[in-house]
Design a protein around this motif. Structure first.
Motif, PDB file in Angstrom:
ATOM      1  N   ALA A 145      43.664  43.431  40.987  1.00  0.00           N
ATOM      2  CA  ALA A 145      42.585  43.634  41.960  1.00  0.00           C
ATOM      3  C   ALA A 145      41.737  44.840  41.564  1.00  0.00           C
ATOM      4  CB  ALA A 145      43.168  43.833  43.359  1.00  0.00           C
ATOM      5  N   ILE A 146      42.391  45.907  41.116  1.00  0.00           N
ATOM      6  CA  ILE A 146      41.660  47.102  40.669  1.00  0.00           C
ATOM      7  C   ILE A 146      40.854  46.789  39.417  1.00  0.00           C
ATOM      8  CG2 ILE A 146      41.899  49.454  39.791  1.00  0.00           C
ATOM      9  CD1 ILE A 146      42.392  49.184  42.787  1.00  0.00           C
ATOM     10  N   GLU A 147      41.412  45.975  38.525  1.00  0.00           N
ATOM     11  CA  GLU A 147      40.664  45.575  37.326  1.00  0.00           C
ATOM     12  C   GLU A 147      39.390  44.813  37.696  1.00  0.00           C
ATOM     13  OE1 GLU A 147      42.272  44.455  33.325  1.00  0.00           O
ATOM     14  OE2 GLU A 147      44.077  44.096  34.514  1.00  0.00           O
ATOM     15  N   PHE A 148      39.469  43.995  38.729  1.00  0.00           N
ATOM     16  CA  PHE A 148      38.291  43.253  39.181  1.00  0.00           C
ATOM     17  C   PHE A 148      37.201  44.218  39.658  1.00  0.00           C
ATOM     18  CE2 PHE A 148      36.048  41.112  42.785  1.00  0.00           C
ATOM     19  CZ  PHE A 148      35.295  40.241  42.001  1.00  0.00           C
TER      20      PHE A 148
ATOM     21  N   LEU B 181      41.338  54.973  33.424  1.00  0.00           N
ATOM     22  CA  LEU B 181      42.411  55.157  34.403  1.00  0.00           C
ATOM     23  C   LEU B 181      42.647  53.899  35.227  1.00  0.00           C
ATOM     24  CD1 LEU B 181      41.573  58.743  35.736  1.00  0.00           C
ATOM     25  CD2 LEU B 181      43.469  58.101  34.238  1.00  0.00           C
ATOM     26  N   ALA B 182      41.578  53.138  35.474  1.00  0.00           N
ATOM     27  CA  ALA B 182      41.691  51.929  36.301  1.00  0.00           C
ATOM     28  C   ALA B 182      42.214  50.723  35.538  1.00  0.00           C
ATOM     29  CB  ALA B 182      40.328  51.596  36.913  1.00  0.00           C
ATOM     30  N   GLU B 183      41.980  50.667  34.218  1.00  0.00           N
ATOM     31  CA  GLU B 183      42.293  49.445  33.475  1.00  0.00           C
ATOM     32  C   GLU B 183      43.536  49.545  32.596  1.00  0.00           C
ATOM     33  OE1 GLU B 183      38.945  47.901  31.407  1.00  0.00           O
ATOM     34  OE2 GLU B 183      37.894  47.347  33.240  1.00  0.00           O
TER      35      GLU B 183
ATOM     36  N   PHE C 221      42.439  36.146  32.714  1.00  0.00           N
ATOM     37  CA  PHE C 221      42.002  36.543  34.053  1.00  0.00           C
ATOM     38  C   PHE C 221      41.197  37.844  34.034  1.00  0.00           C
ATOM     39  CE2 PHE C 221      45.144  33.486  35.610  1.00  0.00           C
ATOM     40  CZ  PHE C 221      44.408  32.902  36.640  1.00  0.00           C
ATOM     41  N   SER C 222      41.566  38.783  33.164  1.00  0.00           N
ATOM     42  CA  SER C 222      40.800  40.022  33.100  1.00  0.00           C
ATOM     43  C   SER C 222      39.370  39.744  32.654  1.00  0.00           C
ATOM     44  CB  SER C 222      41.477  41.028  32.151  1.00  0.00           C
ATOM     45  OG  SER C 222      41.513  40.532  30.820  1.00  0.00           O
ATOM     46  N   HIS C 223      39.193  38.716  31.821  1.00  0.00           N
ATOM     47  CA  HIS C 223      37.837  38.346  31.413  1.00  0.00           C
ATOM     48  C   HIS C 223      37.145  37.471  32.458  1.00  0.00           C
ATOM     49  CE1 HIS C 223      39.230  39.848  27.493  1.00  0.00           C
ATOM     50  NE2 HIS C 223      37.960  40.123  27.328  1.00  0.00           N
ATOM     51  N   LEU C 224      37.930  36.768  33.267  1.00  0.00           N
ATOM     52  CA  LEU C 224      37.328  36.050  34.384  1.00  0.00           C
ATOM     53  C   LEU C 224      36.632  37.034  35.326  1.00  0.00           C
ATOM     54  CD1 LEU C 224      36.837  33.549  36.156  1.00  0.00           C
ATOM     55  CD2 LEU C 224      39.133  33.904  37.132  1.00  0.00           C
ATOM     56  N   TRP C 225      37.274  38.184  35.546  1.00  0.00           N
ATOM     57  CA  TRP C 225      36.650  39.210  36.398  1.00  0.00           C
ATOM     58  C   TRP C 225      35.278  39.610  35.837  1.00  0.00           C
ATOM     59  CZ3 TRP C 225      39.811  37.202  39.063  1.00  0.00           C
ATOM     60  CH2 TRP C 225      41.135  37.530  39.302  1.00  0.00           C
ATOM     61  N   TRP C 226      35.206  39.769  34.506  1.00  0.00           N
ATOM     62  CA  TRP C 226      33.925  40.143  33.902  1.00  0.00           C
ATOM     63  C   TRP C 226      32.926  38.990  33.971  1.00  0.00           C
ATOM     64  CZ3 TRP C 226      32.531  44.991  32.309  1.00  0.00           C
ATOM     65  CH2 TRP C 226      33.543  45.936  32.260  1.00  0.00           C
TER      66      TRP C 226
END
Length: 410
Positions: free
Chosen positions: A237-240, A334-336, A362-367
């Motif tokens: 969620a923080i990565e998003f 710090l967040a990622e 999923f981390s790239h889905l956020w982007w």
């Protein structure tokens, strides 16, 4: 005493480089990541050449295609890496990417950018998960955590530091010729890949012969394991949120520097360098700042720094803008950075491959979600784009914290 502990903590991951095979693999990936940064900065400047006021939309569209390729293909790349000669996957996809890069200086239409970016990242989607799956094969077990830590830190670090370095180089070579420098980096990395000992990284035939695996079942299982852990779920969620804020920086900085502050490529290069320096500082001290099991402090502080930094960026001088981007770089690392560490600590080793592949997707889905938002704010609100991006990021953070508190009470 504390200083000695701090220095030892920083240098400990580098101990894994004593193993020749891993050192070769690591430096190949590092050069490749730096080349990716050249690609991104070249695309940013090329987008501005094609459409000045429309540059945010062009760049956001190109970067959205990039992450769409990752989302579609990377979950299956990890499965393929268990069944096919991994060294072949590395060098075939690597040299195809080099050929695509060499086409970029000659584009003369927007759609050329979109096609080449998508193709480039289809092969990127196979290269990166395969690289991660090779690390356990070339590193002895006692150094595996160090190797993963160094690889992850470098991936995160160059993801934000690289554009700053590339921005400075672009000042000397120009927005099109930088792609040729990019191609040279691919050649150097390709030579190192060819030097890898094939006998260490061929597909694990013993495992393949035991049972026939379903690629789709592996993809689904990886996603379930990823979201099934409460700590990892919060970090995602923080990565998003970090992606929402980070996309504003990557997409809209070039337009703000040139059209908002009426400055040039040199100033753009220094701003991105400040962002990268902040990320570099955080990358090497993050582990010492928060050693908790959840990494919650690092995650929340990081995304707060990032969101607050961009919120006021539209209304400050160039000097203050540099400082804000330095702080934003600190926040993004710090967040990622905690996510992959949490996967390593909370997922069984025999399941980590598919989970890392799922996390990459999923981390790239956020982007993929974040880039169109950045393109929208940059094109519709050119004088307030960072303000709205910061507001969106901080609002989602409040929602994530409320849900997290609610889940913790259950």
């Amino acid at each position: 005493m504390k200083q000695a502990i701090f220095i030892r903590a920083i240098w400990e991951p580098f101990q894994s480089l004593r193993q020749k095979a891993f050192a070769t693999l690591y430096f190949a990936q590092t050069i490749s990541l730096l080349g990716d940064a050249f690609t991104w900065v070249g695309l940013a400047l090329l987008s501005y050449q094609f459409g000045r006021e429309n540059s945010a939309v062009i760049l956001a569209s190109a970067l959205t295609l990039r992450v769409i390729a990752f989302i579609i293909f990377s979950p299956f790349a990890g499965v393929l890496a268990d069944r096919v000669d991994r060294k072949k996957i590395l060098y075939i996809t690597h040299f195809i990417r080099m050929g695509i890069i060499c086409c970029l200086p000659f584009v003369n239409a927007e759609w050329h950018i979109y096609v080449l970016v998508f193709l480039l990242n289809v092969f990127n989607a196979f290269f990166t998960p395969t690289y991660k799956s090779i690390i356990p094969q070339v590193v002895v077990k006692k150094n595996y955590r160090q190797a993963i830590g160094l690889s992850t830190a470098t991936f995160q670090l160059l993801g934000v530091l690289g554009p700053g370095l590339a921005g400075i180089i672009a000042v000397w070579f120009g927005p099109r010729d930088i792609f040729f420098i990019d191609a040279v980096s691919f050649i150097l990395a390709g030579i190192l890949i060819l030097m890898l000992p094939a006998k260490l990284i061929n597909k694990p035939t013993a495992l393949s012969s035991q049972k026939t695996l379903s690629a789709w079942a592996d993809v689904v299982k990886g996603a379930k394991l990823l979201f099934g852990n409460r700590l990892i779920r919060f970090s995602l969620a923080i990565e998003f949120i970090s992606a929402i804020a980070g996309a504003q920086i990557l997409v809209n900085t070039v337009g703000h520097i040139k059209s908002g502050l009426l400055l040039g490529d040199t100033q753009y290069g220094w701003v991105m360098a400040a962002f990268g320096i902040g990320a570099a500082i955080a990358a090497f001290v993050a582990g010492n700042l928060d050693k908790s099991k959840s990494r919650r402090v690092s995650l929340i502080v990081g995304v707060l720094l990032l969101g607050l930094s961009i919120a006021g960026a539209n209304y400050v001088s160039y000097t203050v803008f540099l400082v804000l981007w330095l702080i934003a770089g600190l926040g993004q690392s710090l967040a990622e950075m905690p996510s992959e560490t949490l996967i390593g600590e909370n997922i069984p080793s025999d399941e980590q491959g598919k989970v890392f592949g799922s996390h990459f997707a999923f981390s790239h889905l956020w982007w993929a979600i974040a880039y169109p938002i950045a393109g929208f704010t940059g094109s519709r609100f050119p004088g307030n784009d960072f303000l709205y991006g910061g507001f969106i990021s901080l609002s989602i953070l409040v929602i994530a914290l409320l849900f997290s508190l609610k889940n913790n009470k259950k």
